[in-house]
Write a protein that holds these residues in place. Structure first.
Motif, PDB file in Angstrom:
ATOM      1  N   GLN A  81       0.008  31.923  26.917  1.00 53.93           N
ATOM      2  CA  GLN A  81      -0.948  31.508  25.901  1.00 53.93           C
ATOM      3  C   GLN A  81      -0.594  32.093  24.536  1.00 53.93           C
ATOM      4  OE1 GLN A  81      -3.644  29.464  26.138  1.00 53.93           O
ATOM      5  NE2 GLN A  81      -3.046  28.989  28.210  1.00 53.93           N
ATOM      6  N   GLU A 121       6.593  20.207  23.936  1.00 51.72           N
ATOM      7  CA  GLU A 121       6.881  20.797  25.248  1.00 51.72           C
ATOM      8  C   GLU A 121       7.970  20.002  25.967  1.00 51.72           C
ATOM      9  OE1 GLU A 121       5.780  23.531  26.520  1.00 51.72           O
ATOM     10  OE2 GLU A 121       4.104  24.053  25.228  1.00 51.72           O
ATOM     11  N   SER A 148       5.049  29.526  31.164  1.00 51.45           N
ATOM     12  CA  SER A 148       3.913  29.234  30.299  1.00 51.45           C
ATOM     13  C   SER A 148       3.188  30.514  29.931  1.00 51.45           C
ATOM     14  CB  SER A 148       2.950  28.285  31.020  1.00 51.45           C
ATOM     15  OG  SER A 148       1.835  28.023  30.226  1.00 51.45           O
ATOM     16  N   THR A 181       5.528  27.548  25.670  1.00 48.05           N
ATOM     17  CA  THR A 181       6.421  27.645  26.812  1.00 48.05           C
ATOM     18  C   THR A 181       7.699  28.333  26.381  1.00 48.05           C
ATOM     19  OG1 THR A 181       5.541  25.569  27.631  1.00 48.05           O
ATOM     20  CG2 THR A 181       7.603  26.315  28.596  1.00 48.05           C
ATOM     21  N   GLU A 236      -2.133  20.640  32.722  1.00 43.93           N
ATOM     22  CA  GLU A 236      -3.163  21.082  31.767  1.00 43.93           C
ATOM     23  C   GLU A 236      -3.170  20.170  30.543  1.00 43.93           C
ATOM     24  OE1 GLU A 236      -2.320  25.136  30.822  1.00 43.93           O
ATOM     25  OE2 GLU A 236      -2.080  25.715  32.917  1.00 43.93           O
ATOM     26  N   HIS A 289       2.356  23.308  33.796  1.00 46.10           N
ATOM     27  CA  HIS A 289       1.457  23.260  32.630  1.00 46.10           C
ATOM     28  C   HIS A 289       1.343  21.851  32.050  1.00 46.10           C
ATOM     29  CE1 HIS A 289       5.389  23.775  30.733  1.00 46.10           C
ATOM     30  NE2 HIS A 289       4.855  23.382  29.598  1.00 46.10           N
ATOM     31  N   VAL A 306      -0.542  26.119  24.176  1.00 44.48           N
ATOM     32  CA  VAL A 306       0.214  26.779  25.237  1.00 44.48           C
ATOM     33  C   VAL A 306       1.661  26.812  24.819  1.00 44.48           C
ATOM     34  CG1 VAL A 306       0.986  26.660  27.630  1.00 44.48           C
ATOM     35  CG2 VAL A 306      -1.364  26.073  27.056  1.00 44.48           C
TER      36      VAL A 306
END
Length: 346
Positions: free
Chosen positions: A333, A229, A331, A324, A43, A40, A322
């Motif tokens: 949503q 993250e 990951s 985590t 992204e 992720h 997102v």
């Protein structure tokens, strides 16, 4: 005994392309975005890259004429807040580069390179804005604030300490602490400043400056997302720091810096028409709760789960968050809370 991190080598062909750890791991230095430890991150990289802009795209002509019509209190706040933003954004370029030096994950190095470039443009934008509304002496004075204003110096004491500690003694612990303070900067410190310019804009004042600030704000939202993250993943890889003592340290930093932000906001905004200080303080606590939640931690301010200054949502778009999983790093949503796609809809 604490292990000092060493700078990652540029290339180690005998090591795997997919990094084994974020810090202190093994990696060849060859980046294949289709084979990275945290997929992720790609992204996030794409979302950050999609936001490219430069300060010169914003026509400051209307604000050049309008600045002289602001009240003395508005002009003073304008210059002080630009000085604040310049003080805090300037070291972000260097910190991103330093984190990149010590991470052994090439995907993080790549993202940090983009973050560093954007932070450099933010700093340039403050000089660009100031050159539009004041002479060179005024510009220099605004940029001197970070070294001379006693309230700002007090407010920034801990960030100076934590950032320099990581620069001088790079370890997993000092890297985690630097990430905590980056989350404070990107996710809370800037927001009373942003609110000031958005308040001017909603009264049809200095709209070009507000436009520039909204570009910066949009970047900072993404940077805050990535650093949270990175913090979560680093903590999960190094569970010895996922303990009550360290987590309480994080909470204490947030409590302390909320108080510093309240003091700064009162100092710089109390004479500005259109911003209620109770709402501003509530907004600061709301932002603290939000950033802690993004970092996988619990909120510390009861009754501050919603943005008390909802009018801000008109000035900056939100991003798709997102989340985590804190330990498994899977990951998933977030569910959007409304269809507004607003500033506080995470």
């Amino acid at each position: 005994m604490t292990t000092i991190l060493t700078k990652a080598k540029v290339l180690e062909p005998m090591e795997p392309n997919r990094a084994t750890k974020l810090f202190g791991g093994e990696a060849s230095g060859i980046l294949n975005w289709n084979d990275i430890k945290y997929p992720h991150f790609y992204e996030i990289r794409e979302e950050i890259r999609a936001q490219f802009w430069i300060a010169a795209e914003v026509d400051m002509t209307p604000d050049v004429k309008q600045f002289a019509t602001l009240t003395a209190a508005e002009q003073d706040a304008y210059l002080k807040i630009i000085g604040l933003l310049a003080t805090l954004d300037a070291p972000q370029t260097d910190l991103a580069a330093k984190l990149a030096d010590f991470t052994t994950d090439p995907s993080v190095k790549s993202i940090m390179a983009t973050v560093a470039d954007q932070e450099s443009e933010h700093n340039h934008s403050y000089a660009y804005v100031l050159s539009s509304v004041t002479d060179l002496n005024g510009q220099i004075e605004a940029f001197e604030m970070g070294r001379r204003d006693p309230v700002l110096l007090k407010r920034n004491e801990r960030i100076v300490e934590i950032y320099n500690e990581f620069a001088e003694t790079p370890t997993i612990e000092t890297a985690l602490k630097a990430m905590v303070y980056t989350s404070l900067l990107e996710g809370m410190y800037f927001y009373s400043a942003f609110a000031y310019f958005y308040n001017l804009a909603r009264h049809n004042k200095m709209v070009a400056t507000s436009t520039m600030i909204s570009f910066i704000n949009r970047d900072e939202l993404q940077h805050a997302r990535f650093i949270s993250e990175l913090f979560r993943a680093t903590l999960a890889e190094n569970p010895e720091y996922n303990n009550e003592q360290f987590i309480e340290w994080v909470y204490e930093q947030y409590r302390h810096n909320v108080e510093m932000e309240k003091e700064w906001a009162t100092y710089v905004l109390s004479d500005v028409e259109g911003i209620e200080m109770d709402d501003m303080i509530g907004y600061i606590k709301y932002r603290a709760n939000k950033m802690l939640r993004m970092m996988g931690l619990s909120e510390i301010y009861e009754d501050y789960y919603d943005n008390p200054m909802k009018w801000i949502r008109a000035y900056v778009d939100n991003f798709d968050g997102v989340k985590t999983d804190f330990f498994e790093q899977k990951s998933r949503q977030y569910t959007k809370t409304s269809d507004l796609n607003g500033f506080d809809d995470l």
